[in-house]
Scaffold this motif. Structure first.
Motif, PDB file in Angstrom:
ATOM      1  N   PHE A  92       4.190   0.287  -7.521  1.00 32.25           N
ATOM      2  CA  PHE A  92       3.536   1.874  -7.456  1.00 32.25           C
ATOM      3  C   PHE A  92       4.265   2.699  -8.525  1.00 32.25           C
ATOM      4  N   GLY A  93       5.361   2.480  -8.890  1.00 36.15           N
ATOM      5  CA  GLY A  93       6.231   3.551  -9.583  1.00 36.15           C
ATOM      6  C   GLY A  93       6.802   4.694  -8.598  1.00 36.15           C
ATOM      7  N   PRO A  94       6.986   6.001  -8.924  1.00 38.01           N
ATOM      8  CA  PRO A  94       7.405   6.793  -8.064  1.00 38.01           C
ATOM      9  C   PRO A  94       6.785   7.444  -7.023  1.00 38.01           C
ATOM     10  N   VAL A  95       7.637   8.247  -6.113  1.00 38.44           N
ATOM     11  CA  VAL A  95       6.539   8.955  -5.359  1.00 38.44           C
ATOM     12  C   VAL A  95       5.897   9.866  -5.960  1.00 38.44           C
ATOM     13  N   LYS A  96       4.556  10.074  -5.756  1.00 38.83           N
ATOM     14  CA  LYS A  96       3.631  10.899  -6.399  1.00 38.83           C
ATOM     15  C   LYS A  96       3.158  12.258  -5.489  1.00 38.83           C
ATOM     16  N   MET A  97       3.348  13.414  -6.156  1.00 41.37           N
ATOM     17  CA  MET A  97       3.264  14.829  -5.476  1.00 41.37           C
ATOM     18  C   MET A  97       2.396  15.530  -6.312  1.00 41.37           C
ATOM     19  N   SER A  98       1.015  16.012  -5.674  1.00 43.89           N
ATOM     20  CA  SER A  98       0.289  16.808  -6.656  1.00 43.89           C
ATOM     21  C   SER A  98      -0.241  17.907  -5.860  1.00 43.89           C
ATOM     22  N   GLU A 134       0.791  -1.296  -0.118  1.00 42.94           N
ATOM     23  CA  GLU A 134      -0.048   0.182  -0.115  1.00 42.94           C
ATOM     24  C   GLU A 134       0.798   1.245   0.018  1.00 42.94           C
ATOM     25  N   ARG A 135       0.360   2.463  -0.499  1.00 42.36           N
ATOM     26  CA  ARG A 135       1.037   3.581  -0.599  1.00 42.36           C
ATOM     27  C   ARG A 135       0.870   4.220   0.847  1.00 42.36           C
ATOM     28  N   GLY A 136       1.642   5.040   1.228  1.00 42.15           N
ATOM     29  CA  GLY A 136       1.409   5.891   2.377  1.00 42.15           C
ATOM     30  C   GLY A 136       0.958   7.128   1.944  1.00 42.15           C
ATOM     31  N   LEU A 137       0.589   8.253   2.808  1.00 43.61           N
ATOM     32  CA  LEU A 137      -0.001   9.351   2.501  1.00 43.61           C
ATOM     33  C   LEU A 137       0.654  10.509   3.329  1.00 43.61           C
ATOM     34  N   MET A 138       0.872  11.529   2.766  1.00 44.30           N
ATOM     35  CA  MET A 138       1.018  12.808   3.734  1.00 44.30           C
ATOM     36  C   MET A 138       0.353  13.870   2.782  1.00 44.30           C
ATOM     37  N   VAL A 139      -0.378  14.918   3.749  1.00 46.89           N
ATOM     38  CA  VAL A 139      -0.965  15.956   3.149  1.00 46.89           C
ATOM     39  C   VAL A 139      -0.109  17.045   3.708  1.00 46.89           C
ATOM     40  N   LEU A 140       0.456  18.096   2.804  1.00 47.05           N
ATOM     41  CA  LEU A 140       1.549  19.084   3.328  1.00 47.05           C
ATOM     42  C   LEU A 140       0.763  20.484   3.123  1.00 47.05           C
ATOM     43  N   VAL A 148      -0.210  20.044  -0.673  1.00 55.15           N
ATOM     44  CA  VAL A 148       0.198  18.986  -1.642  1.00 55.15           C
ATOM     45  C   VAL A 148      -0.064  17.587  -1.095  1.00 55.15           C
ATOM     46  N   ASP A 149      -0.552  16.945  -2.048  1.00 58.55           N
ATOM     47  CA  ASP A 149      -1.053  15.508  -1.742  1.00 58.55           C
ATOM     48  C   ASP A 149       0.101  14.704  -2.045  1.00 58.55           C
ATOM     49  N   VAL A 150       0.611  13.912  -1.202  1.00 61.27           N
ATOM     50  CA  VAL A 150       1.862  13.063  -1.576  1.00 61.27           C
ATOM     51  C   VAL A 150       1.705  11.498  -1.033  1.00 61.27           C
ATOM     52  N   ARG A 151       1.664  10.693  -2.325  1.00 63.53           N
ATOM     53  CA  ARG A 151       1.452   9.457  -2.080  1.00 63.53           C
ATOM     54  C   ARG A 151       2.847   8.623  -2.248  1.00 63.53           C
ATOM     55  N   VAL A 152       3.237   8.141  -1.089  1.00 66.51           N
ATOM     56  CA  VAL A 152       4.299   7.463  -0.768  1.00 66.51           C
ATOM     57  C   VAL A 152       4.435   5.920  -0.991  1.00 66.51           C
ATOM     58  N   PRO A 153       5.265   5.508  -2.075  1.00 62.48           N
ATOM     59  CA  PRO A 153       5.372   4.223  -2.131  1.00 62.48           C
ATOM     60  C   PRO A 153       6.149   3.187  -1.489  1.00 62.48           C
ATOM     61  N   ASP A 154       6.121   1.851  -1.454  1.00 66.82           N
ATOM     62  CA  ASP A 154       7.162   1.117  -0.378  1.00 66.82           C
ATOM     63  C   ASP A 154       8.527   1.528  -0.953  1.00 66.82           C
ATOM     64  N   SER A 173       4.560  -3.219   2.726  1.00 68.18           N
ATOM     65  CA  SER A 173       4.783  -3.987   1.783  1.00 68.18           C
ATOM     66  C   SER A 173       5.174  -5.247   2.365  1.00 68.18           C
ATOM     67  N   ILE A 174       5.091  -6.570   1.788  1.00 74.72           N
ATOM     68  CA  ILE A 174       5.219  -7.784   2.139  1.00 74.72           C
ATOM     69  C   ILE A 174       5.916  -8.657   1.254  1.00 74.72           C
ATOM     70  N   ASP A 175       7.231  -9.273   1.567  1.00 73.71           N
ATOM     71  CA  ASP A 175       7.960  -9.856   0.574  1.00 73.71           C
ATOM     72  C   ASP A 175       7.423 -10.945  -0.134  1.00 73.71           C
ATOM     73  N   LYS A 176       7.541 -11.239  -1.581  1.00 70.20           N
ATOM     74  CA  LYS A 176       6.580 -12.174  -2.199  1.00 70.20           C
ATOM     75  C   LYS A 176       7.038 -13.667  -1.653  1.00 70.20           C
ATOM     76  N   ASP A 177       8.306 -13.875  -1.011  1.00 64.07           N
ATOM     77  CA  ASP A 177       8.649 -15.109  -0.291  1.00 64.07           C
ATOM     78  C   ASP A 177       8.042 -15.257   0.965  1.00 64.07           C
ATOM     79  N   HIS A 178       7.243 -14.187   1.542  1.00 65.13           N
ATOM     80  CA  HIS A 178       6.958 -14.366   2.887  1.00 65.13           C
ATOM     81  C   HIS A 178       5.703 -15.618   2.770  1.00 65.13           C
TER      82      HIS A 178
END
Length: 354
Positions: free
Chosen positions: A219-225, A171-177, A246-252, A282-287
């Motif tokens: 998820f690709g890169p950190v997304k800042m909007s 899951e992505r994290g979230l910060m509102v700045l 600014v809405d910031v979506r923080v990936p693993d 995030s969780i490892d695919k080998d878990h």
């Protein structure tokens, strides 16, 4: 072990009772009472803090690792598009209707059934801790976050949210700045002042164009909007301040604190996060739990929606019956066969490791 068909019938009845009992975030007392009574009828005395309930398997052994089974019993308020009574938990054409049926009542009762299936087993490799929690829909401070310190050491968690029983492994994290650029007021007709809008524009351009070095596989890169901007009071006054959000979506791969530190290093305006508590996960695919799900034919993916995983400081995976696309929709429903499958597949996954 209790027969799964019996557990399924109990789960449907419990879910109908939960749907019939309004439980908006911060107003979950009655569903907490209902759940507490349900557990008592099964010979379990749960711990309770506020509207959160948790309990451990009968043969808990502090030496063994512990799996948390968690979902929530709060709901959003019904939207104006409802054509049915949101609290009338009827089954029609294989669909159980009602507010919270899909998000996340079906997941909660399926996890409860899985817990009851294993509860009395004496020789499990893992302990099980079941938590039915509040305030998930608002990421409230009196939900899962308030009881994590009391749960003891958790080795990993299964979080029940509607994923069609596929494996949301990140899951992505979230910060509102809240950002403020400071200038100096002056008359627009004369060469006076220091326009805060122009200072904000430089910062906004950085938010628009900057790319963090690491990218998430899912998820690709950190997304800042930049999503809100306010400045000025009248046409002939150079504004002294310009504020924007600014809405910031923080990936693993990044913590909120790492992203915030980079922002502070690169923009000259004032930057204040409303919170840094909604973390990526995030969780490892080998878990082992991921491997157990894949062995059952489950797909893995990165979830675009947020859950109580954001408030957990241990490894977690999100999986549950129902479809995220139905969450918060008018005339919400869950298929009853999804709940049966949910119970069966939770049990099958856990049987591979416990």
């Amino acid at each position: 072990m209790t027969d799964i068909n019996v557990l399924y019938q109990q789960a449907i009845t419990l879910l109908q009772q939960l749907i019939a009992t309004p439980s908006f975030s911060k107003e979950e007392e009655r569903t907490a009472d209902l759940l507490e009574q349900f557990f008592h009828t099964h010979g379990i005395k749960p711990h309770r803090k506020g509207n959160n309930l948790w309990m451990y398997n009968q043969h808990f052994d502090a030496v063994k690792p512990t799996i948390l089974l968690n979902s929530h019993h709060d709901t959003v308020k019904p939207n104006s598009g409802y054509t049915r009574d949101p609290y009338d938990a009827k089954v029609e054409d294989g669909k159980l209707y009602g507010l919270g049926s899909n998000d996340a009542g079906g997941c909660l009762v399926s996890l409860i059934a899985a817990f009851l299936y294993f509860n009395r087993e004496p020789n499990l490799k893992y302990n099980l801790c079941l938590a039915a929690t509040a305030e998930e829909e608002i990421s409230g401070a009196n939900g899962i976050e308030s009881i994590i310190p009391e749960l003891g050491k958790i080795d990993f968690a299964i979080v029940g949210e509607p994923t069609q029983m596929h494996l949301a492994i990140a899951e992505r994290g979230l910060m509102v700045l809240d950002c403020v650029a400071h200038g100096k007021a002056g008359h627009a007709a004369r060469d006076e002042g220091d326009n805060a809008i122009y200072k904000a524009m430089a910062a906004i351009e950085w938010f628009r164009t900057y790319h963090f070095p690491k990218e998430s596989e899912l998820f690709g890169p950190v997304k800042m909007s930049v999503t809100v901007i306010n400045a000025g009071s009248q046409h002939n006054v150079v504004p002294a301040t310009c504020s924007f959000v600014v809405d910031v979506r923080v990936p693993d791969g990044y913590s909120n604190e790492e992203v915030l530190a980079t922002i502070h290093q690169n923009v000259s305006c004032e930057v204040t996060p409303r919170s840094t508590r909604l973390k990526s996960s995030s969780i490892d695919k080998d878990h082992p739990i991921v491997k157990a799900g894949i062995a059952l034919g489950k797909n893995t993916y990165g979830s675009p929606t947020m859950s109580d995983q954001a408030l957990m400081d241990f490894t977690s995976i999100k999986i549950g019956p129902g479809d995220s696309a139905r969450s918060h929709m008018a005339d919400e429903f869950v298929y009853v066969n999804e709940i049966k499958e949910g119970i069966e597949h939770y049990v099958a996954m856990l049987e591979k490791i416990v």
